[in-house]
Design an enzyme around this catalytic site. Sequence first.
Site, short mmCIF file in Angstrom:
data_model
loop_
_atom_site.label_atom_id
_atom_site.label_comp_id
_atom_site.label_asym_id
_atom_site.label_seq_id
_atom_site.Cartn_x
_atom_site.Cartn_y
_atom_site.Cartn_z
N ASP A 314 0.82 -1.20 0.00
CA ASP A 314 0.00 0.00 0.00
C ASP A 314 0.86 1.26 0.00
O ASP A 314 2.06 1.22 0.26
CB ASP A 314 -0.87 0.04 1.25
CG ASP A 314 -1.87 -1.10 1.31
OD1 ASP A 314 -1.50 -2.24 1.00
OD2 ASP A 314 -3.03 -0.86 1.69
N ASP A 333 -1.35 -2.01 -4.33
CA ASP A 333 -2.54 -2.04 -3.48
C ASP A 333 -2.99 -0.59 -3.30
O ASP A 333 -2.56 0.30 -4.03
CB ASP A 333 -2.26 -2.74 -2.15
CG ASP A 333 -3.48 -3.52 -1.65
OD1 ASP A 333 -4.60 -2.96 -1.73
OD2 ASP A 333 -3.33 -4.67 -1.20
#
Length: 386
Positions: A314, A333
């Site tokens: 992320d 992500d």
Amino acid sequence: SGEGKIGYDEQDGAEFSSAAGLTMSWSSFEYAEDVWVDIHLRTGQTISSADQVTIRPTDLGFEKQLVDSSTIRVKVPYDADGYRFSVEFDPQLYTAYNDMSGASGELTTVAEGNRAVHTEPQNSMLVFANPMGSGTEASEDVPTAADGSIHYVEPGSVRDLDDIPEEIVYFRPGTYYMGSDYHALLPENVRWVYLAPGAYVKGAFRFPHTTQSDFKVTGLGVLSGEQYVYEPDTTNGYRHTTEDNCHSTCVKMLQFESSNTDQTLDLHGVTINQPPYHSFVVYAHEGGQEVDVTHFTMDVRNYKQVGSWYWQTDGIELYPDSTMRNTFFHANDDVLKLYHSNVTIDDTVIWKNENGPVIQWGWTPRNVHDVTVNATDVIHNRMYWK
């Protein structure tokens, strides 16, 4: 990372990148005036015109000159915010396709009978032009003895940061490595990690649960997760996790735990390379119970994330009253995690892999207000759902 799957065989999100032979390189430098940058193509392929090279974001409008059949010269104007851009040679471009199989399809480089998804360089070259610091802002990012006691780390193996007495951890230019089965569990007294330009640190940092009010991670050095496997579980000897979810136990490149008192974090300049899992996380504790973070305010600028091949790599979750500007994210992500109120994000360049969205508003209902996102350039996007 070219390492294959060490100790596991399930999917990790890097399968297509590996099969397609993708790489990501970057150059990071400081500058205080207009500069010319030469980029060399080292694959044996050639170009005959500067028009065969694209600079992304494409709206930068940088001047280009052809030097020879393998070299382009790019003028980078000085800007106090710096620049983060990709240099892309036409002979290096490939196209990913969706084979349209099953529920969502699978990515492939085979064109026949398949649907084109996105075209991007096989071997990417990023350039990070960082404004040379001056004045108060620069001095606040480089620790001195006036800021507290400093622990200077020696290049080479680093496996002894868990009980140092100093307040500041300082990495000078050089190469450092923690190994695949260790990351620094910093003691409560540590509030600042500094990565000098030219410092390349293979490892990760976990800051403790403490009432310390101000944290810093600054400097133009690199923090690389390249020695860890995908989802390295600290309860499993840093081997790939055997659990369905290791959110609380797997290594994060930067991990913090907030308290019920106000705390701040300055995250400035650092490049995160090849995260094996979430690159950044803050856990919140009040009375020993995990709750929403309400007292952890962040100022993020000139942060870069590269080499994010795996799933769950992320971007950054910004907590209430936080700001972020002048950043680059290569992510597989969620990139901009807007779970909290009073957040401002400016000037983000994003290279998106297959998994997760560019903007994520959270996985449960939330009451979020006063969130502003300006000037976001998505320069590549390999999301492919059928």
